[in-house]
Design an enzyme around this catalytic site. Sequence first.
Site, PDB file in Angstrom:
ATOM      1  N   GLU B 307     -11.425   2.437  -3.528  1.00  0.00           N
ATOM      2  CA  GLU B 307     -11.972   1.081  -3.247  1.00  0.00           C
ATOM      3  C   GLU B 307     -13.296   0.776  -2.849  1.00  0.00           C
ATOM      4  O   GLU B 307     -13.813  -0.118  -3.019  1.00  0.00           O
ATOM      5  CB  GLU B 307     -10.727   0.557  -2.304  1.00  0.00           C
ATOM      6  CG  GLU B 307     -10.598  -0.929  -2.105  1.00  0.00           C
ATOM      7  CD  GLU B 307      -9.444  -1.410  -1.170  1.00  0.00           C
ATOM      8  OE1 GLU B 307      -8.320  -0.676  -1.174  1.00  0.00           O
ATOM      9  OE2 GLU B 307      -9.343  -2.531  -0.653  1.00  0.00           O
ATOM     10  N   GLU B 310     -15.516   0.989  -5.688  1.00  0.00           N
ATOM     11  CA  GLU B 310     -15.305  -0.255  -6.445  1.00  0.00           C
ATOM     12  C   GLU B 310     -16.297  -1.211  -5.812  1.00  0.00           C
ATOM     13  O   GLU B 310     -16.649  -1.982  -6.503  1.00  0.00           O
ATOM     14  CB  GLU B 310     -13.874  -0.580  -6.472  1.00  0.00           C
ATOM     15  CG  GLU B 310     -13.656  -1.846  -7.354  1.00  0.00           C
ATOM     16  CD  GLU B 310     -12.316  -2.404  -7.271  1.00  0.00           C
ATOM     17  OE1 GLU B 310     -11.383  -1.597  -6.571  1.00  0.00           O
ATOM     18  OE2 GLU B 310     -11.895  -3.582  -7.781  1.00  0.00           O
ATOM     19  N   CYS B 334      -3.993  -3.151  -0.376  1.00  0.00           N
ATOM     20  CA  CYS B 334      -2.810  -2.162   0.114  1.00  0.00           C
ATOM     21  C   CYS B 334      -1.576  -2.547   0.374  1.00  0.00           C
ATOM     22  O   CYS B 334      -0.616  -2.192   0.477  1.00  0.00           O
ATOM     23  CB  CYS B 334      -3.416  -1.349   1.345  1.00  0.00           C
ATOM     24  SG  CYS B 334      -5.168  -1.025   1.368  1.00  0.00           S
ATOM     25  N   SER B 354      -9.303  -5.735  -5.032  1.00  0.00           N
ATOM     26  CA  SER B 354      -9.448  -4.437  -5.558  1.00  0.00           C
ATOM     27  C   SER B 354      -8.603  -4.107  -6.481  1.00  0.00           C
ATOM     28  O   SER B 354      -7.154  -4.139  -6.308  1.00  0.00           O
ATOM     29  CB  SER B 354      -9.501  -3.534  -4.377  1.00  0.00           C
ATOM     30  OG  SER B 354      -9.620  -2.085  -4.605  1.00  0.00           O
ATOM     31  N   LYS B 393       7.198  -2.902  -0.154  1.00  0.00           N
ATOM     32  CA  LYS B 393       6.913  -1.699  -0.833  1.00  0.00           C
ATOM     33  C   LYS B 393       8.029  -1.501  -1.880  1.00  0.00           C
ATOM     34  O   LYS B 393       7.806  -0.825  -2.980  1.00  0.00           O
ATOM     35  CB  LYS B 393       6.853  -0.495   0.239  1.00  0.00           C
ATOM     36  CG  LYS B 393       5.597  -0.550   0.901  1.00  0.00           C
ATOM     37  CD  LYS B 393       4.256  -0.260   0.143  1.00  0.00           C
ATOM     38  CE  LYS B 393       2.832  -0.539   0.714  1.00  0.00           C
ATOM     39  NZ  LYS B 393       1.734  -0.292   0.167  1.00  0.00           N
ATOM     40  N   GLU B 396       7.047  -3.460  -4.558  1.00  0.00           N
ATOM     41  CA  GLU B 396       5.880  -2.962  -5.408  1.00  0.00           C
ATOM     42  C   GLU B 396       6.019  -1.772  -6.289  1.00  0.00           C
ATOM     43  O   GLU B 396       5.865  -1.612  -7.489  1.00  0.00           O
ATOM     44  CB  GLU B 396       4.875  -2.603  -4.292  1.00  0.00           C
ATOM     45  CG  GLU B 396       3.486  -2.120  -4.799  1.00  0.00           C
ATOM     46  CD  GLU B 396       2.464  -1.518  -3.791  1.00  0.00           C
ATOM     47  OE1 GLU B 396       2.960  -0.733  -2.719  1.00  0.00           O
ATOM     48  OE2 GLU B 396       1.384  -1.709  -4.057  1.00  0.00           O
ATOM     49  N   GLU B 401       4.271  -2.515 -14.076  1.00  0.00           N
ATOM     50  CA  GLU B 401       2.886  -1.762 -14.504  1.00  0.00           C
ATOM     51  C   GLU B 401       2.846  -0.515 -13.531  1.00  0.00           C
ATOM     52  O   GLU B 401       1.948   0.223 -13.923  1.00  0.00           O
ATOM     53  CB  GLU B 401       1.721  -2.788 -14.305  1.00  0.00           C
ATOM     54  CG  GLU B 401       1.590  -3.352 -12.555  1.00  0.00           C
ATOM     55  CD  GLU B 401       2.393  -4.736 -12.113  1.00  0.00           C
ATOM     56  OE1 GLU B 401       3.310  -5.012 -13.022  1.00  0.00           O
ATOM     57  OE2 GLU B 401       1.754  -5.198 -11.675  1.00  0.00           O
ATOM     58  N   CYS B 564       0.548  -3.383   9.059  1.00  0.00           N
ATOM     59  CA  CYS B 564       1.747  -2.242   8.702  1.00  0.00           C
ATOM     60  C   CYS B 564       2.687  -2.169   9.780  1.00  0.00           C
ATOM     61  O   CYS B 564       3.782  -1.962   9.799  1.00  0.00           O
ATOM     62  CB  CYS B 564       1.322  -1.047   7.961  1.00  0.00           C
ATOM     63  SG  CYS B 564       0.217  -1.377   6.583  1.00  0.00           S
TER      64      CYS B 564
END
Lengths: 401, 637
Positions: B307, B310, B334, B354, B393, B396, B401, B564
């Site tokens: 990241e 990037e 994240c 990102s 999560k 996710e 994908e 988190c």
Amino acid sequence: MTITKTKRTGSVIFSEYKSGESIKKALSLKRDDILFEMRTSKLKGRGGAGFPTATKWMLAAASISKEKFVICNADEGEPGTFKDRVLLLEYPELVMDGMVVAGYTIGAEKGIIYLRGEYEYMIQSLEDYLENMRRENLLGNNILQTGFNFDVSIRMGSGAYVCGEETALIESLEGQRGEARNKPPYPVNTGFLGRPTIVNNVETLCAVSHIVVKGGEWFKTYGTDKSTGSKLFSISGDCKYPGVYELPWGTSINELLDKVGASHTKAVQVGGASGICLSKNEFDRKLSFEDVPTGGSIMIFNETRDMIKILKNYMEFFVEESCGQCTPCRIGNKKLLEGVKMIEEGTITYSYLKSLRELGHTMQVASKCGLGQSSPNSFISITEKFKDEIFRYGNGGNNGK
Amino acid sequence: MENKDFRAPLSQKAHTVEKPAEPNQIGGTVSVEINEKKISVPLGTTILEACRQNQIHIPTLCYHDDLCIAGVCRICVVEVEGMRTLQASCAFPITAPIKIKTSTSLVRKARRDIIDLMLSEHYGECYSCVKNGNCELQNLAKEYGVDSYKFGHVKEPLFEIDESSYSVVRDMTKCIMCKRCVRTCIDLQEVGVLEAVGRGHETHISTFMDKPLGEVICINCGQCINRCPTGALHAQDPSDVVWSAIDDPNKHVVIQTAPSPRAAIGEEFGLEAGHSLTQELNTALKRIGFDAVFDTNFTADLTIIEEGTELILRLYKALAENDKSVALPQFTSCSPGWVKYLEHFFPEYINNLSSAKSPQQMFGALIKTFYAEKSGINPEDIVSVAVMPCSAKKFECNRPEMQDSGYKDVDFGLTTRELAKMIREAGIYLPEMPKTHFDSPFGDASGAGLIFGATGGVMEAAIRTIIEFVTGDKTEDVFENANVIPVRGFDGIKYLEIPITEVGEVPDLIKHLIPDWNWLKGVTIKAAVVHGTANAKKVMEDIIAGGKFSGCHFIEFMACPGGCLGGGGQPIPTNEEIRKKRAQAIYAEDESLEIRKSHENPNIVRIYKEYLKDGPCGHKSHKLLHTQYIKRGKYIA
């Protein structure tokens, strides 16, 4: 629609009044003088709760804010009341003038009529009336060249009974769910859009118009010491002449029954579904804040009527009309309704009935707003006063359990 | 009209009495009498607060420290002298001298009746409930000696359990209408998926058009779960399937553990908040039967490199090549709750995210490729589990994908609560476990990866690396002990500027990407840290309006309050105090570590040498470690 005005006569509300009279008088007075006159009159709110109007206005007048609101509570939803309909259709001058006076007194420039959804048909005539007032400079900017600005707009309710409760009404006006707010803070400090707001019943505002013109002392000559003036009663049920009556406070149930041609009366429900039910031996009680208070709904039941069915109807109403936010009202009313159904089926035990009545008392003190606090009234009074009818459904078999 | 007069549509926020800023001013305090004891409190203190400060216990249900006041459950009612009715103590601000009684017979009877009413419509049995032992309704029933269902009990469920979401399960038969979830969703997170619908007895909590949760714009943050007093809301629990994978000898079951669960799982075993059990957890997981235990912090370090690279590339394009099409500020990716929030509410900004995957998904992709190759295991036989502080999560790892390894990169996401349950089920008392290290080949990670768990952590980790990359100086020279204090703490929105005065050599790792740092000389890097989607909304609206934050280069967003460590999969209850203790635990562990910068993690250096040979943001890392996003808007769930 065109309204044919049948001339009503009465001592206070239906007494002689010329449109705009109270505005002219009020604007020539100091605000404190109006408040003083209101306090002298001892006028109490006509919606049912009976809060002293002068106190409400004084608190709002004392609140410091750049913007205040006057709301006319025309969400007349209590089962069995229809007096506000008469006032709005036949005496709009009393209502509107009362609002302007209220605005002047507390320092508000905006008035809102919260109109019951079912009264949509009145909008045109009310709007026409307001437009007329604006033409006569009784409304709008610089009213009667005194520099006082005040205008009134009409907002529609959407059919929720709870929106007659002032904070739920304000929530509804703000576009939220019609749910009562926590009090305090009260609307006189934190009301519509967080601004000081007074919410007055249609009839209260009508009384204001008369008090301003004729004085608090004059108003006090009617009624009793604690319940001054007169009251409009919406009378329905088993009688020859139902309708809207103006009677002084202190009138007994018996006198009232005579007047409307009721006979073989078994029970009188005073104050609508949320009121209390009186049985025969209580008909000498007086309609007044100190004895039997009411917002004006009187339902008369004769001896052919089944009290349990009546009670069931009321409880079904509350199960549906609770806003559903607080536990005692949302679930409590359902339990009371189930209890009524158990009476009908003959399956209730007296100990459970007692539990339900106790639940009713809990609801009266623990519910968030007036709806849940008053909805058990009819359950408690009917199951107490008409025990014999509970027996009739066969609950005698369960007696003693 | 001031801004505070406006409430979010359908907000539950009531008008409250504001407390004076200075209680010592004249009229700043008011004396009250509680149970005949005279005390003095700041004007506007609620009865509940006054009682708590004086060790008087008042039961509550709809009240929650994190949320605005509702006053709807009515369990906290007390008697106020001179008032006809009982008053909800949570909603009653003291503005005048009053006399309060908190446990008269009227109060006790009312509370008992209210509990009985709730129980009469609360379907199900406690022993088959996910919240058994940690249910506020159950506790109340016990506290008030409920020994029978006075007003009956529901025999048939009234609602179907909604399991349509990968993350959140709604079992409305257990709902007691406290509206904590509604206030969480509308006012705390400003997502607005849950709302009370219907009227009277039919009132219930629902979604837009009563759609299943999996078909609405829920971001899966799970904050509602953390605040539900009963079992009406809970996470999708895959632990049974994970157990059967463990029991299957043909499966190689690996687990990665994120930083936040370790800092909080002790609470599930009765410890005070703020005890990290990292290495005890490693042992417990091995004893349960996981074949390998990895540290998600490793891929957190990898995230910083990917990241960060990037970001450097974006900045290079924008500042050195003057390319106006570069999407800046770059947003972190994240937090899957935040990602989905952006996809729904600000889909036109997905290019700012990102493209680097979250640490969980990076690890997933590496386990079934790099690890499988290295240890000679067929990736088909690997079951990859992740223990996360997060309910999003779960969503996710199920995003279609996320299969870049050729398989589902992460098979199951477990929450801290679910893992604690598995550990208990295995007969293990976690705090007493001996300590062991993480398994190779990823090994132990850096403190930079660890602090990802707290709001500001990603930013701090990135700063530690970028300062050293760009200036060649040590982070310690700029920030004492490499602690980037300005990005720490629980302020909703934090803003930071780092002027770059000196530049050094481009490190070998990214030398092939940019020639030098001269273009960065004199530039002030502007960064912001945001947690909670309500704050994210404010920042996004500022960016749209061209405000201060639109000039940022890099913004860390976390969906959950506190980051988190306050995630939707963490132990219940939660409040700011608990979250602060968890943060302290994380930062303390970071300071105890030798390696505290992602680029100094030897395993990171190794993986770029051995596996991701074309470097950060190179071809292979793009295939495995980067992803793309969907412009969901309000119509794609």
